[in-house]
Design an enzyme around this catalytic site. Structure first.
Site, PDB file in Angstrom:
ATOM      1  CG  ASP A 178      12.904  -1.856 -41.023  1.00 31.70           C
ATOM      2  OD1 ASP A 178      12.573  -0.719 -41.752  1.00 31.70           O
ATOM      3  OD2 ASP A 178      12.485  -1.931 -40.052  1.00 31.70           O
ATOM      4  CG  ASP A 222      11.189   2.126 -43.510  1.00 28.41           C
ATOM      5  OD1 ASP A 222      11.344   1.233 -44.331  1.00 28.41           O
ATOM      6  OD2 ASP A 222       9.929   1.623 -42.051  1.00 28.41           O
ATOM      7  CG  ASP A 237       9.230  -1.893 -42.348  1.00 28.26           C
ATOM      8  OD1 ASP A 237       9.036  -1.045 -42.312  1.00 28.26           O
ATOM      9  OD2 ASP A 237       8.522  -2.560 -41.652  1.00 28.26           O
ATOM     10  CB  SER A 248      12.006   1.454 -38.322  1.00 24.70           C
ATOM     11  OG  SER A 248      11.626   1.841 -39.168  1.00 24.70           O
TER      12      SER A 248
END
Length: 455
Positions: free
Chosen positions: A178, A176, A180, A24
């Site tokens: 990734d 962010d 999400d 992340s």
């Protein structure tokens, strides 16, 4: 691809599971796996423990050549097909309204541009600039303060705000790495020289809930919102004003929101959200989705601009209607074996010997989600309706003011969440209320840090 695109892929291809390797917003050394069940949601009990037990009993890890597996059909690459279907599913959720908005978008050195940019383009937002310093996918996050690409951190937006002023942008969106979670910055007013400010996860959630409900037709009492226990109760109050339900007794983690969607039924689901900048509208995934959040936020900002307001001014309108809500977090790192001992001791102290007052307010009750009990000051004990987990909430004498305490599930720290509320009927001067409440939250932080120093 992004984590919401994997959740989508699991559902789209009717897979048994999905696996994403990601750290992340953290450095590559923190890489781990997110595991998705056949629902497209992250695994829930009892599957999580069963998977761990199977992994711990693995005796051999066999290796296969990737290209060979692709050549003989054991690995099928479907990225282009799946991503196109994902974008189509997100854009199908668009809401009507103006699209006159100049946007700067930052993927924060992650993968979000492949989803967010085509979604915004398909939704009619043609004036979108990708922030050049953050465009390159790079797990070292070289151009982000502290090399941590967290859209919760206002410092991440400082360089982007400079660029926004240069080109007279209306809105900054960031996801962010990734993709999400969504963060946002906007000018305080529509004046050309207006200062810019970021918005918290709770503030963004409140704006999005009101915007979506305002633009939905055919709402019934069976429509519902989903949030976690540490997400602002302003969400519930906004929902009630539109006549919809809120499921809010959930532990931290979007997997519980996805699970609630499946338990209740997704057809009347409106929006799911958590204070850490995770949002979901639609049934296409069972996880938070930065792409749909960016689309909705751009639509909201464009609608506010057309009405002559900034998103901050729109938020103030909601405060006047539903009361002023403000929240803060205090993170106390306690590393190593000694830190683990301190964390356990602190949780025990809060459970068994909580302070009698906090910030001048009496501690009226203790909600212990570990034991499933609510203890009223004075000794009365009653059952606590809600989930079971290692979290304690201290209810203060003034309704709507409370503190949540829990150990982090991923880092060696204890998290305090502080919540302040002033009812709408008590608001006379909103700006002065903001100052007074900020002082209250700062006093809560001081006293909670002193409490932690006792262990």
């Amino acid at each position: 691809c992004s984590t919401p695109e994997l959740s989508f892929l699991v559902r789209y291809k009717q897979c048994s599971c999905g696996i994403m390797v990601t750290a992340s917003h953290n450095p590559p050394s923190d890489n781990a796996v997110k595991v998705y069940w056949s629902t497209g949601g992250q695994i829930l009990p009892p599957h999580d423990q069963a998977i761990i037990e199977r992994v711990m009993n693995v005796q051999e890890i066999r290796r296969e050549d990737f290209q060979t597996a692709v050549g003989d059909g054991r690995v099928v690459i479907c990225t282009e097909e799946s991503n196109a279907a994902f974008v189509q599913a997100v854009v199908a959720l668009r809401l009507p309204g103006p699209r006159d908005l100049k946007v700067i978008y930052s993927p924060l050195h992650g993968v979000g541009a492949s989803a967010v940019c085509p979604v915004l383009q398909a939704d009619g937002f043609t004036d979108v600039e990708v922030f050049e310093l953050h465009r390159e996918p790079n797990g070292q996050f070289p151009n982000v303060p502290g090399h941590v690409s967290n859209p919760e951190n206002p410092k991440v937006f400082e360089a982007i705000i400079e660029r926004a002023r240069e080109i007279n942008a209306d809105l900054i969106l960031a996801t962010d790495p990734d993709a999400d979670r969504m963060g946002c910055a906007a000018p305080l007013t529509l004046a050309a020289d207006a200062p810019w400010a970021t918005l918290t996860g709770n503030q963004l959630g409140s704006l999005l809930v009101d915007f979506v409900l305002e633009n939905m037709s055919g709402l019934t009492p069976d429509h519902y919102l989903v949030k976690t226990l540490v997400t602002s109760e302003m969400i519930r109050r906004i929902g009630e004003s539109y006549g919809v339900r809120t499921y809010g007794d959930l532990l931290v983690g979007f997997k519980w929101i996805g699970g609630t969607m499946d338990d209740v039924g997704p057809d009347r689901f409106v929006l799911g959200l958590e204070e850490s900048h995770g949002y979901l509208m639609g049934q296409h995934v069972r996880d938070k989705d930065g792409a749909v959040a960016c689309m909705l936020m751009a639509e909201l900002a464009a609608a506010a601009k057309a009405a002559g307001k900034s998103v901050h001014e729109k938020l103030d309108d909601l405060y006047w209607q539903h009361g002023y809500h403000s929240e803060a977090q205090v993170n106390l790192f306690m590393e190593g074996s000694e830190g683990m001992t301190r964390i356990k001791a602190l949780m025990q102290l809060v459970r068994e010997k909580p302070p009698s007052t906090l910030a001048g307010m009496k501690v009226a009750a203790v909600r212990d989600y570990g034991s499933g009990q609510r203890r009223v000051t004075g000794g009365q004990v009653e059952p606590l309706v809600g989930p079971t987990g290692d979290m304690v909430m201290l209810d203060l004498a003034e309704p709507g003011n409370y503190v949540a305490v829990r150990p982090s599930g991923t880092e060696p720290k204890v998290k305090f969440y502080t919540f302040a509320f002033v009812p709408a009927e008590h608001l006379a001067d909103l700006e002065q209320t903001k100052v007074d409440v900020q002082q209250r939250l700062e006093q809560l932080e001081t006293e909670l840090r002193a409490l932690a120093d006792q262990v």
